[in-house]
Motif scaffolding. Structure first.
Motif, PDB file in Angstrom:
ATOM      1  N   LEU A  68     -14.203  -9.418  -0.681  1.00  0.00           N
ATOM      2  CA  LEU A  68     -13.970  -8.185  -1.418  1.00  0.00           C
ATOM      3  C   LEU A  68     -12.757  -7.482  -0.831  1.00  0.00           C
ATOM      4  CD1 LEU A  68     -14.983  -6.122  -3.529  1.00  0.00           C
ATOM      5  CD2 LEU A  68     -16.318  -5.074  -1.689  1.00  0.00           C
ATOM      6  N   ARG A  69     -11.744  -7.240  -1.687  1.00  0.00           N
ATOM      7  CA  ARG A  69     -10.525  -6.582  -1.232  1.00  0.00           C
ATOM      8  C   ARG A  69     -10.452  -5.124  -1.674  1.00  0.00           C
ATOM      9  NH1 ARG A  69      -6.224  -9.968  -0.224  1.00  0.00           N
ATOM     10  NH2 ARG A  69      -5.153  -8.039   0.350  1.00  0.00           N
ATOM     11  N   ALA A  70     -11.089  -4.800  -2.785  1.00  0.00           N
ATOM     12  CA  ALA A  70     -11.036  -3.427  -3.281  1.00  0.00           C
ATOM     13  C   ALA A  70     -12.047  -3.270  -4.404  1.00  0.00           C
ATOM     14  CB  ALA A  70      -9.635  -3.088  -3.789  1.00  0.00           C
ATOM     15  N   GLY A 113      -4.795  -1.503  -4.224  1.00  0.00           N
ATOM     16  CA  GLY A 113      -4.500  -0.731  -3.024  1.00  0.00           C
ATOM     17  C   GLY A 113      -3.589   0.448  -3.312  1.00  0.00           C
ATOM     18  N   SER A 114      -2.607   0.235  -4.176  1.00  0.00           N
ATOM     19  CA  SER A 114      -1.667   1.310  -4.502  1.00  0.00           C
ATOM     20  C   SER A 114      -2.284   2.373  -5.398  1.00  0.00           C
ATOM     21  CB  SER A 114      -0.422   0.727  -5.184  1.00  0.00           C
ATOM     22  OG  SER A 114       0.294  -0.097  -4.286  1.00  0.00           O
ATOM     23  N   LEU A 115      -3.321   2.025  -6.136  1.00  0.00           N
ATOM     24  CA  LEU A 115      -3.974   2.977  -7.023  1.00  0.00           C
ATOM     25  C   LEU A 115      -5.180   3.656  -6.375  1.00  0.00           C
ATOM     26  CD1 LEU A 115      -3.959   1.076 -10.450  1.00  0.00           C
ATOM     27  CD2 LEU A 115      -2.499   2.989  -9.753  1.00  0.00           C
ATOM     28  N   ALA A 116      -5.534   3.256  -5.172  1.00  0.00           N
ATOM     29  CA  ALA A 116      -6.743   3.777  -4.524  1.00  0.00           C
ATOM     30  C   ALA A 116      -6.727   5.300  -4.481  1.00  0.00           C
ATOM     31  CB  ALA A 116      -6.856   3.211  -3.109  1.00  0.00           C
ATOM     32  N   ALA A 174       5.437  -0.794  -4.586  1.00  0.00           N
ATOM     33  CA  ALA A 174       6.417   0.233  -4.944  1.00  0.00           C
ATOM     34  C   ALA A 174       6.383   0.533  -6.434  1.00  0.00           C
ATOM     35  CB  ALA A 174       7.816  -0.225  -4.521  1.00  0.00           C
ATOM     36  N   ALA A 175       6.271  -0.512  -7.249  1.00  0.00           N
ATOM     37  CA  ALA A 175       6.233  -0.315  -8.693  1.00  0.00           C
ATOM     38  C   ALA A 175       4.994   0.474  -9.098  1.00  0.00           C
ATOM     39  CB  ALA A 175       6.257  -1.670  -9.401  1.00  0.00           C
ATOM     40  N   VAL A 176       3.835   0.095  -8.556  1.00  0.00           N
ATOM     41  CA  VAL A 176       2.593   0.771  -8.930  1.00  0.00           C
ATOM     42  C   VAL A 176       2.615   2.224  -8.460  1.00  0.00           C
ATOM     43  CG1 VAL A 176       0.087   0.777  -8.653  1.00  0.00           C
ATOM     44  CG2 VAL A 176       1.313  -1.384  -8.950  1.00  0.00           C
ATOM     45  N   ALA A 177       3.164   2.474  -7.279  1.00  0.00           N
ATOM     46  CA  ALA A 177       3.282   3.851  -6.805  1.00  0.00           C
ATOM     47  C   ALA A 177       4.138   4.680  -7.756  1.00  0.00           C
ATOM     48  CB  ALA A 177       3.864   3.876  -5.401  1.00  0.00           C
ATOM     49  N   ALA A 178       5.213   4.079  -8.270  1.00  0.00           N
ATOM     50  CA  ALA A 178       6.071   4.786  -9.226  1.00  0.00           C
ATOM     51  C   ALA A 178       5.333   5.051 -10.532  1.00  0.00           C
ATOM     52  CB  ALA A 178       7.337   3.977  -9.477  1.00  0.00           C
ATOM     53  N   ALA A 186      -3.660  -8.459  -7.883  1.00  0.00           N
ATOM     54  CA  ALA A 186      -4.695  -7.463  -8.172  1.00  0.00           C
ATOM     55  C   ALA A 186      -5.017  -6.629  -6.941  1.00  0.00           C
ATOM     56  CB  ALA A 186      -5.952  -8.160  -8.687  1.00  0.00           C
ATOM     57  N   ALA A 187      -5.096  -7.267  -5.778  1.00  0.00           N
ATOM     58  CA  ALA A 187      -5.396  -6.538  -4.547  1.00  0.00           C
ATOM     59  C   ALA A 187      -4.283  -5.554  -4.213  1.00  0.00           C
ATOM     60  CB  ALA A 187      -5.611  -7.520  -3.397  1.00  0.00           C
ATOM     61  N   ASP A 188      -3.036  -5.964  -4.417  1.00  0.00           N
ATOM     62  CA  ASP A 188      -1.908  -5.064  -4.146  1.00  0.00           C
ATOM     63  C   ASP A 188      -1.906  -3.875  -5.101  1.00  0.00           C
ATOM     64  OD1 ASP A 188      -0.991  -6.715  -2.092  1.00  0.00           O
ATOM     65  OD2 ASP A 188       0.251  -7.906  -3.461  1.00  0.00           O
ATOM     66  N   VAL A 189      -2.171  -4.145  -6.382  1.00  0.00           N
ATOM     67  CA  VAL A 189      -2.218  -3.065  -7.377  1.00  0.00           C
ATOM     68  C   VAL A 189      -3.351  -2.101  -7.045  1.00  0.00           C
ATOM     69  CG1 VAL A 189      -2.618  -2.514  -9.813  1.00  0.00           C
ATOM     70  CG2 VAL A 189      -1.148  -4.447  -9.198  1.00  0.00           C
TER      71      VAL A 189
END
Length: 364
Positions: free
Chosen positions: A194-196, A132-135, A105-109, A127-130
């Motif tokens: 590999l996650r992203a 994913g949100s920036l993809a 949610a934070a990265v999307a904002a 890092a994987a969560d960030v």
């Protein structure tokens, strides 16, 4: 430059208490006396960023995910939300548990607010969560290393180096985000996946991804084992990794492949120990045996947080590595959470590469 700054408040908490990670283990880590690591790492990065780029516009997420830490560093951040859903104005930096949804949610904002860069404090899971949100956005990301396991090549070498990269980069490149299953990791299985693939600022002060290196280490292990047997009064703190695992095998015991074991006078004193147990086991003469991470060169600070500054200061240091591993490394690195100790450890050291042979390497 608009920088979104995000802290995973529980990243790295499980390390010194021997949990090898914090995923699903926050309550157990607290019960073992774990202290938050990420806020102090964030403070170091923010202080360095304030020195190098005081004019930067910072976007933040409510506490405990960074807003107060950003203000503490002298910035006036635009707080876009909080884990609790309020305005993020509370001046709290405690380590209440957040989750991946809060990170996303934070990265999307940040992305919606036109951030030029997202800087996060955490480990590979964060890092994987960030990423994913920036993809698909093209917005670059940069990690301040705070997790127990840091396999990805999207992190600065240290908090200060991450700040330097954030303040000075001019271009980006695509880099891999790796992660491992922590439950398998605790069982000794290390299989990075590999996650992203993320856009990351280009700079020398980024760590390389972890690589595996082949090499015959049997003679090296026998040489260390000979030294151990010749010094029965010495307490030997044997770190994780396959190279030190060969030393343990040469001493005729099966230690923890990803943990720290303690050996003295022909006996295993303790296996898979946390920081407090190591300190309890130490005597008057102590030696840490550790191998650098292949591809990265970290002697301390990646995968062995049990070897804390308090432990390191009580011990002499024996670094061991195969020739092949050192051939792939230009330098060695340390990131102990104690800048003064890091500075004391820097310089030329002898790394054991055979039964008798040693090679000079520089810790930077």
């Amino acid at each position: 430059m608009r920088i979104g700054f995000l802290v995973n408040p529980v990243a790295g908490m499980g390390g010194r208490v021997g949990l090898k990670g914090t995923d699903g283990k926050v309550a157990e880590a607290r019960a073992r006396g774990a202290e938050p690591r990420a806020p102090d790492r964030a403070r170091r990065a923010l202080a360095a960023l304030a020195e190098r780029a005081p004019e930067a516009d910072l976007l933040a997420w409510g506490d405990p995910m960074g807003a107060s830490l950003v203000r503490e560093a002298g910035f006036d951040p635009e707080v876009l939300g909080s884990p609790a859903g309020d305005d993020g104005g509370a001046d709290s930096t405690d380590d209440e548990e957040t989750d991946a949804d809060d990170t996303r949610a934070a990265v999307a904002a940040f992305r919606e607010a036109d951030a030029d860069l997202v800087v996060f404090v955490g480990g590979d899971g964060t890092a994987a969560d960030v990423a994913g949100s920036l993809a698909g956005s093209g917005v670059p990301m940069l990690g301040v290393p705070a997790g127990v396991k840091v396999y990805s090549s999207v992190f600065g070498v240290s908090p200060e180096d991450a700040a330097y990269v954030a303040a000075t980069f001019e271009r980006t490149e695509r880099r891999e985000v790796m992660d491992i299953d922590e439950d398998e990791y605790r069982e000794g299985e290390v299989t990075p996946e590999l996650r992203a693939v993320a856009h990351v600022p280009v700079a020398e002060r980024l760590q390389s991804g972890k690589q595996t290196s082949a090499g015959t280490v049997e003679s090296l292990a026998e040489g260390v084992a000979d030294d151990v047997r010749a010094r029965p009064e010495t307490t030997w703190v044997l770190g994780p990794g396959s190279t030190v695992g060969e030393v343990k095998a040469a001493l005729c015991f099966e230690g923890s492949p990803i943990g720290v074991d303690v050996y003295r006078d022909g006996e295993v004193v303790a296996t898979d120990v946390a920081e407090s147990e190591i300190l309890d086991a130490l005597g008057e003469d102590n030696v840490i045996v550790v191998t650098p991470i292949g591809g990265q060169g970290f002697v301390f600070g990646r995968g062995n947080p049990q070897l804390s500054p308090a432990v390191i200061r009580e011990c002499d240091l024996e670094i061991v590595a195969s020739r092949d591993k050192l051939d792939d490394l230009r330098v060695l690195r340390v990131d102990t959470d104690d800048p003064e100790l890091d500075e004391a450890l820097r310089g030329w050291v002898k790394v054991r590469v055979g039964r008798f042979e040693r090679r000079m390497m520089k810790i930077v």
